[in-house]
Scaffold this active site. Structure first.
Site, PDB file in Angstrom:
ATOM      1  N   SER A 147     -14.052  -3.597  -6.098  1.00 44.20           N
ATOM      2  CA  SER A 147     -14.198  -2.453  -5.196  1.00 44.20           C
ATOM      3  C   SER A 147     -13.353  -1.295  -5.684  1.00 44.20           C
ATOM      4  O   SER A 147     -12.331  -1.485  -6.358  1.00 44.20           O
ATOM      5  CB  SER A 147     -13.750  -2.842  -3.780  1.00 44.20           C
ATOM      6  OG  SER A 147     -13.710  -1.714  -2.935  1.00 44.20           O
ATOM      7  N   TYR A 162      -7.980  -6.570   2.347  1.00 44.39           N
ATOM      8  CA  TYR A 162      -9.218  -6.385   1.570  1.00 44.39           C
ATOM      9  C   TYR A 162      -8.897  -5.858   0.180  1.00 44.39           C
ATOM     10  O   TYR A 162      -9.401  -6.372  -0.828  1.00 44.39           O
ATOM     11  CB  TYR A 162     -10.145  -5.418   2.307  1.00 44.39           C
ATOM     12  CG  TYR A 162     -11.437  -5.135   1.577  1.00 44.39           C
ATOM     13  CD1 TYR A 162     -12.532  -5.974   1.720  1.00 44.39           C
ATOM     14  CD2 TYR A 162     -11.562  -4.025   0.746  1.00 44.39           C
ATOM     15  CE1 TYR A 162     -13.720  -5.719   1.053  1.00 44.39           C
ATOM     16  CE2 TYR A 162     -12.744  -3.762   0.076  1.00 44.39           C
ATOM     17  CZ  TYR A 162     -13.822  -4.607   0.233  1.00 44.39           C
ATOM     18  OH  TYR A 162     -14.999  -4.348  -0.449  1.00 44.39           O
TER      19      TYR A 162
END
Length: 258
Positions: A147, A162
């Site tokens: 990401s 995350y």
């Protein structure tokens, strides 16, 4: 339009394939001629996605239930692929738990463990058991999803768990690219920035003004369409990337340039 059959004869696994990017990736692989195993926990949704993709592409699509946090479940899924297709050429580790919203000091241990477990440990377990098929045949392509958040903290977001999980997946990608090169396996990752997935569309509908403010940090001035990731995935899944391993492909509209 003539269909792309560059992956004809290849077997591919996509986790988290019932919706969003996973479904788009499964469709792209099927459209290129691969036999695709769609995997997730929600079997009815998987069956719907597989039927839709098979009708669109004519490719063979399989539905395989999997819980990537249950090693026995992952091991059974890998055995099913080996028994059904006899091989595995492409593994897309897409299943993940999204960002939380709580500041770190208010994040529960359960939430932290769930995020790290799903995103990192789940990827590890899939690489472990599906990777054994590739090692035995001495070939394969592994594509992990990291990401933008793995390298850039998003302003105003509370996403520590995350972000850490995705950064760790990037490290795991590099480690296994080095270890598995001897078996003819390429391991790479894709790091998406802001994309208009169904989940993100719902988030934007509930968060007025966020789209405009976030676009101010993107040189291209917009969020990406999920389908724009598919050509990159196909490159990494095909023979065109045989000399590419341990790489992370940042696709963020230029967000990390500033």
């Amino acid at each position: 339009m003539q269909k792309d059959k560059s992956l004809r004869g290849k077997a591919a696994v996509v986790t988290g394939a019932r919706q969003g990017l996973g479904k788009i990736f499964a469709r792209a692989l099927a459209g290129a001629g691969a036999e695709v195993f769609l995997m997730a926990r929600n079997v009815p949704a998987l069956e719907e996605a597989a039927a839709e993709i098979q009708a669109e592409t004519g490719a063979v699509c399989h539905v395989v239930p999997i819980d990537i946090l249950d090693e026995g479940s992952v091991e059974r899924a890998a055995a099913h692929v080996k028994e059904t297709a006899g091989r595995l050429d492409i593994l897309v580790n897409n299943a993940a738990l999204g960002r939380g919203a709580a500041p770190l000091q208010d994040t529960s241990l359960e939430e932290w463990n769930a995020t790290i477990g799903t995103n990192l440990t789940g990827t590890f377990l899939c690489m472990k058991h599906f990777g054994r098929i590739m090692i035995a045949q001495r070939s394969g392509k592994v594509i992990n999803m990291t990401s933008l958040a793995a390298r850039a903290v998003l302003k105003g977001a509370c996403t520590g768990a995350y972000d850490c999980s995705k950064a760790a997946v990037g490290c795991l990608t590099r480690c296994m690219a080095a270890e598995w090169a001897q078996y003819g396996i390429q391991v790479n990752s894709i790091s998406p920035g802001f994309f208009l997935t169904d989940i993100n569309k719902r988030f934007l509908a509930d968060t007025p003004g966020f789209y405009e403010s976030s676009c101010a940090g993107v040189p291209l001035g917009r969020w990406g369409a999920p389908e724009e990731l598919a050509p990159l995935l196909l490159f990494l899944a095909s023979g065109a990337s045989d000399y590419v391993t341990g790489a992370d492909f940042n696709m963020d509209g230029g967000y990390t340039l500033w």
